[in-house]
Write an enzyme that holds these catalytic residues in place. Structure first.
Site, PDB file in Angstrom:
ATOM      1  CD  GLU A  63      -1.740  -2.509   1.614  1.00 44.21           C
ATOM      2  OE1 GLU A  63      -2.396  -3.369   1.302  1.00 44.21           O
ATOM      3  OE2 GLU A  63      -0.677  -2.590   1.865  1.00 44.21           O
ATOM      4  CG  HIS A 132      -9.446  -7.736   7.605  1.00 47.01           C
ATOM      5  ND1 HIS A 132      -8.912  -8.268   8.441  1.00 47.01           N
ATOM      6  CD2 HIS A 132      -8.991  -7.548   6.296  1.00 47.01           C
ATOM      7  CE1 HIS A 132      -7.754  -8.772   7.785  1.00 47.01           C
ATOM      8  NE2 HIS A 132      -7.950  -8.144   6.687  1.00 47.01           N
TER       9      HIS A 132
END
Length: 339
Positions: A63, A132
């Site tokens: 990322e 998540h």
């Protein structure tokens, strides 16, 4: 030509991106599994077949690398759309987001624009555990330099995505995974809406009154719009007429619509799937109290996730997330009808 066809949120997002890519060659997409797979939440489905690997780029699992590359591409004249698969992953790339994307226009005295969209999945309810399942609206809204949007339905998702792509500032587009309309993940029926075929934009900073009412104002966004509407329907059976406001964007925040509603109803409940402390709920309440505390006939209520990591256990997770019952209960408290 307008259409009454129904689209899911994921299809509306993908359509908005495709329309912008067709008209602007500087728009491209990158992220993990956004090519052949079409994004794990469907937001880029079909784009690879139409636009090819040059403009739809699957990235390594880094990322920091691909969001940093997005910042550079934006400053070089492109309009990248970068998917951060889960908002929870911001921890490994926050320097690229906040010390680069959000600040570089300011650091350059306005000479360098960063027209970049970071789209990212938010929300719990699916036993995805603490890394998540967060929403983190306030984390990004708190940091200056970025616009932040969070649609609750397909029509808004398409219009806000087109506006985000055309904007010269970095925009964080926070889509709730439970609203995407995927076959393997339940979604509220109202999330899929009629969506025009042509391109259109929705302005940031303009909330929508989803349901007009006279007794109490419910302010919320994203998935919680649907939970608030469920609560409003339940409250109606008890003779309580709730007004429901969908903020649609956090930055800019439409304080005026909130104030107009509270001036009418005199009561305020704010609901957010983000954490309670230092969050959107407090910001909305402060916006009303700072302007005119006399608008309120009773203390405001706020409902959000307790300050704990989102549990993996399904019963525990459901316990911490706001729902129609807890929203209705908070509404009854501000109306003095708890019991």
């Amino acid at each position: 030509m307008s259409s009454n066809r129904q689209l899911t949120v994921s299809r509306a997002m993908a359509e908005a991106i495709a329309l912008e890519m067709r008209t602007d060659p500087s728009v491209f997409v990158m992220g993990e599994d956004i090519g052949t797979y079409g994004g794990i939440f469907g937001a880029t489905a079909g784009l690879l077949d139409e636009f090819g690997e040059e403009r739809v780029r699957d990235t390594p699992i880094s990322e920091t690398g691909f969001i940093g590359a997005g910042v550079g591409a934006a400053m070089a004249g492109m309009r990248p759309i970068v998917e951060l698969m889960f908002v929870d992953f911001f921890g490994v790339c926050m320097d690229s987001i906040y010390n680069l994307a959000a600040k570089n226009t300011y650091f350059s005295g306005g000479n360098c624009k960063v027209p970049m969209v970071i789209m990212t999945a938010t929300g719990g309810g699916y036993s995805d555990a603490g890394q998540h399942s967060q929403t983190l609206h306030a984390t990004f809204a708190h940091l200056p330099g970025m616009k932040v949007v969070a649609p609750s339905n397909a029509y808004d998702a398409k219009g806000l995505m087109a506006a985000a792509i055309r904007d010269d500032s970095p925009v964080v587009f926070m889509f709730h995974k439970g609203l995407q309309g995927l076959a393997w993940m339940a979604s509220p029926e109202e999330a899929a809406t009629a969506v025009p075929e042509e391109a259109y934009t929705l302005p940031f900073g303009e909330a929508r009154v989803v349901r007009a009412g006279k007794d109490v104002t419910l302010v919320t966004l994203s998935m919680m719009v649907h939970r608030a509407m469920d609560a409003a329907r339940a409250l109606e059976k008890d003779g309580i007429d709730a007004e429901v406001i969908d903020l649609r964007s956090l930055v800019p925040l439409d304080r005026e619509t909130i104030l107009q509603s509270v001036a009418k109803t005199g009561r305020l409940v704010v609901v957010d799937e983000d954490y309670r402390s230092y969050g959107l709920t407090a910001e909305v309440i402060a916006s009303v109290v700072e302007k005119d505390p006399g608008l309120l006939k009773a203390p405001p209520q706020r409902l959000a996730v307790p300050d704990v990591p989102i549990p993996y256990s399904r019963p525990m997770e459901q316990f911490v997330l706001p729902n129609a019952e807890t929203i209705a209960a908070a509404t009854r408290i501000t109306l003095g009808k708890a019991g």
